[in-house]
Design an enzyme around this catalytic site. Structure first.
Site, PDB file in Angstrom:
ATOM      1  N   GLY A  18      -1.823 -38.085  11.350  1.00 38.51           N
ATOM      2  CA  GLY A  18      -1.383 -36.736  11.023  1.00 38.51           C
ATOM      3  C   GLY A  18      -1.092 -36.602   9.540  1.00 38.51           C
ATOM      4  N   ALA A  19      -1.719 -35.601   8.915  1.00 29.03           N
ATOM      5  CA  ALA A  19      -1.540 -35.381   7.481  1.00 29.03           C
ATOM      6  C   ALA A  19      -0.993 -33.987   7.201  1.00 29.03           C
ATOM      7  CB  ALA A  19      -2.860 -35.594   6.762  1.00 29.03           C
ATOM      8  N   GLY A  20      -0.107 -33.518   8.113  1.00 30.59           N
ATOM      9  CA  GLY A  20       0.659 -32.299   7.839  1.00 30.59           C
ATOM     10  C   GLY A  20       1.860 -32.703   6.988  1.00 30.59           C
TER      11      GLY A  20
ATOM     12  N   ALA B 201       4.949 -33.664   7.742  1.00 35.69           N
ATOM     13  CA  ALA B 201       5.700 -34.864   8.137  1.00 35.69           C
ATOM     14  C   ALA B 201       4.911 -36.137   7.799  1.00 35.69           C
ATOM     15  CB  ALA B 201       6.015 -34.814   9.626  1.00 35.69           C
TER      16      ALA B 201
ATOM     17  N   ARG C 190      15.698 -16.410  18.177  1.00 36.33           N
ATOM     18  CA  ARG C 190      14.340 -16.043  18.598  1.00 36.33           C
ATOM     19  C   ARG C 190      14.203 -15.908  20.113  1.00 36.33           C
ATOM     20  NH1 ARG C 190      11.104 -20.027  14.385  1.00 36.33           N
ATOM     21  NH2 ARG C 190      11.422 -18.664  12.593  1.00 36.33           N
TER      22      ARG C 190
HETATM   23  C1  FAD Z   1       2.710 -19.318  11.780  1.00 31.52           C
HETATM   24  C2  FAD Z   1       3.830 -20.303  11.611  1.00 31.52           C
HETATM   25  C3  FAD Z   1       4.762 -20.140  10.597  1.00 31.52           C
HETATM   26  C4  FAD Z   1       5.806 -21.053  10.445  1.00 31.52           C
HETATM   27  N1  FAD Z   1       6.710 -20.849   9.443  1.00 31.52           N
HETATM   28  C5  FAD Z   1       7.715 -21.747   9.279  1.00 31.52           C
HETATM   29  C6  FAD Z   1       8.657 -21.581   8.220  1.00 31.52           C
HETATM   30  O1  FAD Z   1       8.592 -20.642   7.435  1.00 31.52           O
HETATM   31  N2  FAD Z   1       9.651 -22.495   8.102  1.00 31.52           N
HETATM   32  C7  FAD Z   1       9.765 -23.558   8.949  1.00 31.52           C
HETATM   33  O2  FAD Z   1      10.686 -24.354   8.782  1.00 31.52           O
HETATM   34  N3  FAD Z   1       8.847 -23.754   9.934  1.00 31.52           N
HETATM   35  C8  FAD Z   1       7.833 -22.893  10.119  1.00 31.52           C
HETATM   36  N4  FAD Z   1       6.926 -23.096  11.129  1.00 31.52           N
HETATM   37  C9  FAD Z   1       6.927 -24.379  11.867  1.00 31.52           C
HETATM   38  C10 FAD Z   1       6.321 -25.491  11.001  1.00 31.52           C
HETATM   39  O3  FAD Z   1       5.266 -24.954  10.252  1.00 31.52           O
HETATM   40  C11 FAD Z   1       5.789 -26.676  11.819  1.00 31.52           C
HETATM   41  O4  FAD Z   1       6.752 -27.105  12.739  1.00 31.52           O
HETATM   42  C12 FAD Z   1       5.443 -27.829  10.907  1.00 31.52           C
HETATM   43  O5  FAD Z   1       4.593 -27.412   9.870  1.00 31.52           O
HETATM   44  C13 FAD Z   1       4.786 -28.976  11.658  1.00 31.52           C
HETATM   45  O6  FAD Z   1       4.349 -29.934  10.715  1.00 31.52           O
HETATM   46  P1  FAD Z   1       3.864 -31.366  11.172  1.00 31.52           P
HETATM   47  O7  FAD Z   1       3.651 -32.170   9.940  1.00 31.52           O
HETATM   48  O8  FAD Z   1       4.785 -31.911  12.198  1.00 31.52           O
HETATM   49  O9  FAD Z   1       2.478 -31.098  11.910  1.00 31.52           O
HETATM   50  P2  FAD Z   1       1.142 -30.328  11.448  1.00 31.52           P
HETATM   51  O10 FAD Z   1       1.263 -29.626  10.184  1.00 31.52           O
HETATM   52  O11 FAD Z   1       0.716 -29.562  12.659  1.00 31.52           O
HETATM   53  O12 FAD Z   1       0.136 -31.511  11.197  1.00 31.52           O
HETATM   54  C14 FAD Z   1      -0.415 -32.255  12.244  1.00 31.52           C
HETATM   55  C15 FAD Z   1      -1.420 -33.219  11.667  1.00 31.52           C
HETATM   56  O13 FAD Z   1      -1.854 -34.080  12.707  1.00 31.52           O
HETATM   57  C16 FAD Z   1      -3.260 -34.193  12.656  1.00 31.52           C
HETATM   58  N5  FAD Z   1      -3.724 -34.517  14.021  1.00 31.52           N
HETATM   59  C17 FAD Z   1      -3.406 -33.907  15.179  1.00 31.52           C
HETATM   60  N6  FAD Z   1      -4.025 -34.510  16.205  1.00 31.52           N
HETATM   61  C18 FAD Z   1      -4.750 -35.523  15.678  1.00 31.52           C
HETATM   62  C19 FAD Z   1      -5.622 -36.499  16.218  1.00 31.52           C
HETATM   63  N7  FAD Z   1      -5.899 -36.582  17.536  1.00 31.52           N
HETATM   64  N8  FAD Z   1      -6.198 -37.383  15.374  1.00 31.52           N
HETATM   65  C20 FAD Z   1      -5.978 -37.327  14.032  1.00 31.52           C
HETATM   66  N9  FAD Z   1      -5.160 -36.414  13.480  1.00 31.52           N
HETATM   67  C21 FAD Z   1      -4.557 -35.532  14.287  1.00 31.52           C
HETATM   68  C22 FAD Z   1      -3.736 -32.851  12.154  1.00 31.52           C
HETATM   69  O14 FAD Z   1      -5.027 -32.969  11.602  1.00 31.52           O
HETATM   70  C23 FAD Z   1      -2.669 -32.556  11.108  1.00 31.52           C
HETATM   71  O15 FAD Z   1      -3.000 -33.192   9.899  1.00 31.52           O
HETATM   72  C24 FAD Z   1       5.902 -22.166  11.316  1.00 31.52           C
HETATM   73  C25 FAD Z   1       4.980 -22.322  12.344  1.00 31.52           C
HETATM   74  C26 FAD Z   1       3.973 -21.379  12.515  1.00 31.52           C
HETATM   75  C27 FAD Z   1       3.045 -21.539  13.685  1.00 31.52           C
END
Ligand code: FAD
Length: 567
Positions: free
Chosen positions: A12-14, A16, A273
């Site tokens: 995962g490259a979001g 976190a 919410r």
């Molecule tokens: C429209 C919207 C607006 C939001 N606004 C806010 C805000 O203003 N403030 C706030 O605090 N939160 C907000 N949130 C919530 C927040 O954006 C998310 O909870 C957070 O960005 C999640 O980040 P993450 O790094 O956990 O996962 P993600 O950003 O979802 O990243 C997941 C990563 O995992 C990778 N991945 C997934 N499955 C696989 C696999 N099988 N193999 C390889 N790679 C994989 C993907 O490619 C991606 O790189 C919002 C959410 C939404 C939907």
């Protein structure tokens, strides 16, 4: 089959995953795998704010109380304490990396109050909010010892004798099968909004990492808690963020009535919410929806406050964005028309159970971000707290995984598991069964919306569980129409569907057993919060073809004992 070796592999490259990589790569060799390019991760769609609290001189208690009250007292308070204590130093670190936060005219950082909170402590990142966070972190990583595997799909975790030894992955670009060996694995794969037909989440949010960790023996926690955001555009699911209501946008039903007064007399549109979403859905279900289908958000009256707010570039950007979204996706003019909105799935509070350092019950396996459950969000997340969770717990998971990897040995990988996984993918690719992938996925989403959505009850959930199990049987006889190895999206959808099915079963099972209303989990047949029997976390253990085993665990309560809800 191609084999690669790293000290740590991050799935995962979001936000976190990148935050975890940025710290762990200082001392270890890191590989980071993502099914899309990092800047296309779901995080970039977050445009609201990141809650970085408190600043020096501010009382952390206020922020903690708000977060715990919003989470309906299911929050593990040690985790909330971490977010409150580490927020400000994290803001400074992010600024040092080059992230530009919005400023007031006097140069101080712009803070605002997200919906449901009274603290004015959310911090807004300039321009694209989370996009800026992701791009800056990726830029930082480009000069460090990190290998990116972009457009690779993680298919399973390699675990033997309770120790994680790496992952298997599929290169989406050419169909090559990979084993990536590592001393530690960090899962950071985001949420699973695609379990539902109406969601603000992008198409890639299918909970892959959570499902593969579950099948590899990691406990899942609080899966029944799914947040529905009150205002996604009717028809497309695109988010109209809280800012619209924070600055005075009203919700109106078909009679033009500002109905939130009935459901939350004190906070009205700015109640948590879950409260706003439930109020809106009631209006629709009881026949007061516009055209019977949606609610209107009224931004017409905002002109005055809007003009004042225009001094602050952030608000101008936001309003321009609302106007454009409403025009492009709902064909309405926000100066003249109500904007059609409905509640849509937005965030998953549950996930892979971790402690406050991202450690799971499987040795060498860590998790952070939306896929994980430290217990910090409780039964309902407050606005702007998700990005905070990603940066603070992503960093912690990265630090702890690096510490672990420096001491651990690179262990042999279980060859039989690898062969099984390879055969499973081949079998999927060659499958010629009677059931289509989209047919099962559409059915699943419909079931989840109708039985495990905003309102839940015993009969509906029992029926939902039965139907999800039927779909799991059908999945064994699916057909992947495309047999090619290059960008075979049908195969990827099939693997994602298996993950959605497993997670749906946990959501329903948790909701069926939890006989109370807490946060985002609303049982029509048990409409009260029940602290005596249900102030506890749900814990799910994978049980092969049988339904998951469900246990319960104490909530960590420190300085904030449960109080009645008020809004
Ligand atoms: C429209 C919207 C607006 C939001 N606004 C806010 C805000 O203003 N403030 C706030 O605090 N939160 C907000 N949130 C919530 C927040 O954006 C998310 O909870 C957070 O960005 C999640 O980040 P993450 O790094 O956990 O996962 P993600 O950003 O979802 O990243 C997941 C990563 O995992 C990778 N991945 C997934 N499955 C696989 C696999 N099988 N193999 C390889 N790679 C994989 C993907 O490619 C991606 O790189 C919002 C959410 C939404 C939907």
């Amino acid at each position: 089959m191609i084999t690669k070796v790293h000290d740590i592999v991050i799935v995962g490259a979001g936000l976190a995953g990148l935050r975890a990589a940025e710290v762990s790569c200082e001392t270890t060799d890191v590989g980071i795998i993502s099914k899309v390019y990092p800047v296309r991760s779901h995080t970039v769609s977050a445009t609201g704010a990141v809650h970085i609290s408190p600043a020096p001189g501010e009382n952390p208690e206020e922020y903690m109380r708000e977060t715990i009250k919003g989470g309906d007292y299911l929050n593990d308070q040690d985790a909330v304490e971490v977010m409150a204590e580490e927020g400000f130093s994290e803001l400074i670190r992010l600024e040092d990396m080059g992230i530009v936060f919005h400023r007031n005219i006097d140069g101080t950082i712009l803070r605002a109050s997200p919906g449901g909170m009274t603290t004015r402590t959310a911090t807004i990142v300039s321009s694209g909010c989370a996009q800026e966070l992701v791009c800056t972190l990726q830029e930082q990583l480009s000069k460090k010892r990190v290998t990116f595997y972009n457009e690779y799909f993680a298919t399973s975790l390699l675990v033997e004798d309770g120790i994680c030894r790496g992952i298997t992955a599929y290169d989406i670009k050419d169909g090559e099968f990979y084993v990536i060996r590592a001393k530690a694995v960090i899962i950071a794969t985001g949420g699973w909004g695609r379990v539902y037909p109406v969601t603000s989440n992008s198409h890639i949010c299918t909970g892959d990492g959570t499902a593969i960790a579950f099948r590899a023996g990691a406990f899942l926690k609080d899966m029944e808690f799914v947040q529905f955001h009150p205002t996604v555009l009717y028809g497309s699911g695109i988010l109209i963020s809280e800012t619209a209501r924070v600055l005075g946008g009203y919700l109106r039903n078909a009679q033009g009535e500002r109905f939130m007064q009935k459901y939350a007399p004190r906070f009205r549109e700015l109640a948590p919410r879950d409260v706003v979403s439930q109020g809106m859905q009631r209006e629709i279900d009881e026949g007061r929806g516009i055209e019977g289908k949606y609610i209107g958000i009224d931004l017409r009256k905002l002109k005055r406050s809007w003009r004042r707010a225009m001094n602050v570039p952030f608000f101008k950007q936001r309003f321009d964005a609302f106007a454009e979204l409403a025009q492009t996706f709902a064909f309405v003019d926000i100066d003249k028309d109500l904007v059609p909105v409905i509640p849509g799935e937005h965030f998953t509070m549950g996930g892979i159970k971790t402690n406050i350092w991202g450690e799971t019950n499987v040795k060498g396996l860590f998790a952070a971000g939306e896929c994980a459950c430290t217990g910090v969000q409780g039964a309902n997340r407050e606005g702007a707290n998700a990005l905070t969770e990603c940066v603070i717990f992503g960093r912690r998971a990265g630090l702890r995984a690096a510490e672990y990897a420096k001491k651990a040995q690179l262990l042999n990988f279980p060859n039989d598991q690898v062969k099984r996984e390879q055969k499973k993918i081949e079998a999927l690719l060659n499958s010629e069964g009677p059931y289509g992938i989209s047919e099962i996925r559409n059915e699943l989403q419909e079931i989840m919306w109708n039985t495990a959505g905003l309102f839940r009850n015993q009969d509906g959930l029992e029926n939902g569980l039965k139907k999800v199990n039927e779909l799991k049987q059908k999945f064994k006889e699916i057909q992947v129409g495309d047999k090619s190895k290059i960008f075979n999206t049908a195969l990827i959808y099939a693997m994602e569907l298996e993950n959605l099915l497993d997670l749906s079963e946990c959501i329903i099972l948790g909701a069926l057993n939890r006989k109370e209303h807490r946060g985002a989990h609303y049982r029509e047949d048990y409409p009260q919060r029940d602290d005596r029997n249900w102030l506890k976390h749900s814990l799910f253990t994978y049980n092969g073809d049988e339904k998951p085993v469900l246990n319960y665990e104490e909530v960590t309560i420190k300085n904030f004992p449960p109080k009645p809800r008020e809004y």
